[in-house]
Design a protein around this motif. Structure first.
Motif: not given
Length: 327
Positions: A121, A124, A141, A145
């Motif tokens: 991601w 990350c 994640h 979002t």
């Protein structure tokens, strides 16, 4: 609902199969901690004559080159135990499912795993040696979002996985999509140990094994027999998996993908219209990037302490972050 959440507050049956251990866990956290104890004890006193680090899970013959590889492998056994429990629950809920007829020799055969699971991601890159924590991390994640307004006040979420431009109607759709990046499996057959990315594929796995006299759906192209109409439809894709575009040399895997290719590459139709100007685009992602250019001021600012960079578009801010702050 995030993956595994339906079992989060309920007891599971997770038998430890490390050598002669008889422990049965009821929670994934408890079970993973227990298995970690076996690993710690073994790695403190490995056999000095061994050429590799052996997995002592029953009927597993895996040998690792180093401790990190072994830890990741054994942690996958823990995760596999959870998936087999999910499979056993599904079988109990669907008693009309035929029995899996495959041998249990593959019961503990796991996929090839690297030394660690890496989250790709954007910004990350966190690593994990346990698939359970990795998949939970990726799910967070998805559900964290921020939704963006795309067109006509409709909301969408964007996939920020490396090199992915996916756009989805909701966070659950995004999480479902992320499994294509992580190769997450959510259920395993309690008989043979085979793992699947969704319940339907697990059901198909056992339905394919029914006797021939019950396979009443016949392919008109190759005369193969199937146990359900849906399995037949899935099979039919084999006969159209190489569809060549008549306008170029592109080869598509299905008729639907050919239609998408034709619409994007060879048609002038632009159904996604900007509500601020006369521009229009072929997809929602291109429209979203365009709408950002209408900002009258620098709407995005870098949140790194001491950095005063600002930009009119999110894309420019992301490029700045990678150049200036990612080592």
């Amino acid at each position: 609902m995030a993956p595994g959440s339906k079992f989060k507050n309920s007891e599971m049956i997770l038998p430890c199969e490390w050598e002669e251990c008889l422990f049965v866990g009821k929670r994934m956290e408890e079970f993973c901690d227990h298995v970690a104890g076996h690993l710690k004890e073994y790695l403190q006193h490995p056999l000095e004559t061994a050429e590799h680090y052996r997995c002592w899970w029953r009927n597993c013959e895996f040998g690792a080159k180093d401790p990190r590889e072994l830890i990741t492998h054994v942690n996958f056994h823990s995760y596999h135990a959870k998936l087999k429990f999910v499979g056993s629950r599904l079988r109990a809920l669907h008693r009309d499912l035929p029995a899996c007829l495959l041998t249990s020799r593959s019961w503990h055969q796991l996929p090839q795993t690297s030394e660690e699971f890496v989250c790709n991601w954007e910004n990350c890159n966190v690593t994990f040696n346990n698939p359970e924590w990795f998949y939970q991390h990726v799910a967070h994640h998805a559900y964290a979002t921020e939704e963006k307004t795309v067109t006509d006040q409709k909301k969408a979420v964007y996939c920020h996985w490396k090199d992915c431009l996916g756009v989805f109607k909701g966070k659950h759709k995004l999480w479902d999509h992320l499994r294509t990046h992580t190769q997450e499996r959510v259920v395993a057959c309690p008989t043979c140990g085979g793992m699947f990315s969704n319940n339907t594929k697990f059901f198909d796995h056992v339905k394919r094994q029914v006797s021939e006299d019950k396979q009443i759906f016949v392919c008109q192209n190759c005369h193969k027999h199937f146990a359900s109409e849906r399995l037949l439809r899935d099979h039919m894709r084999v006969h159209v998996n190489r569809v060549t575009c008549p306008l170029c040399d592109a080869v598509c895997t299905s008729v639907s993908s050919l239609k998408a290719h034709t619409r994007y590459r060879h048609c002038d139709e632009r159904p996604f219209r900007c509500h601020l100007c006369d521009s229009s685009f072929k997809n929602a992602y291109d429209l979203h990037k365009h709408v950002e250019t209408h900002n009258d001021s620098d709407a995005y600012s870098c949140d790194v302490e001491g950095c005063g960079f600002t930009s009119r578009t999110l894309q420019t801010l992301k490029q700045h972050y990678k150049r200036a702050h990612v080592v």
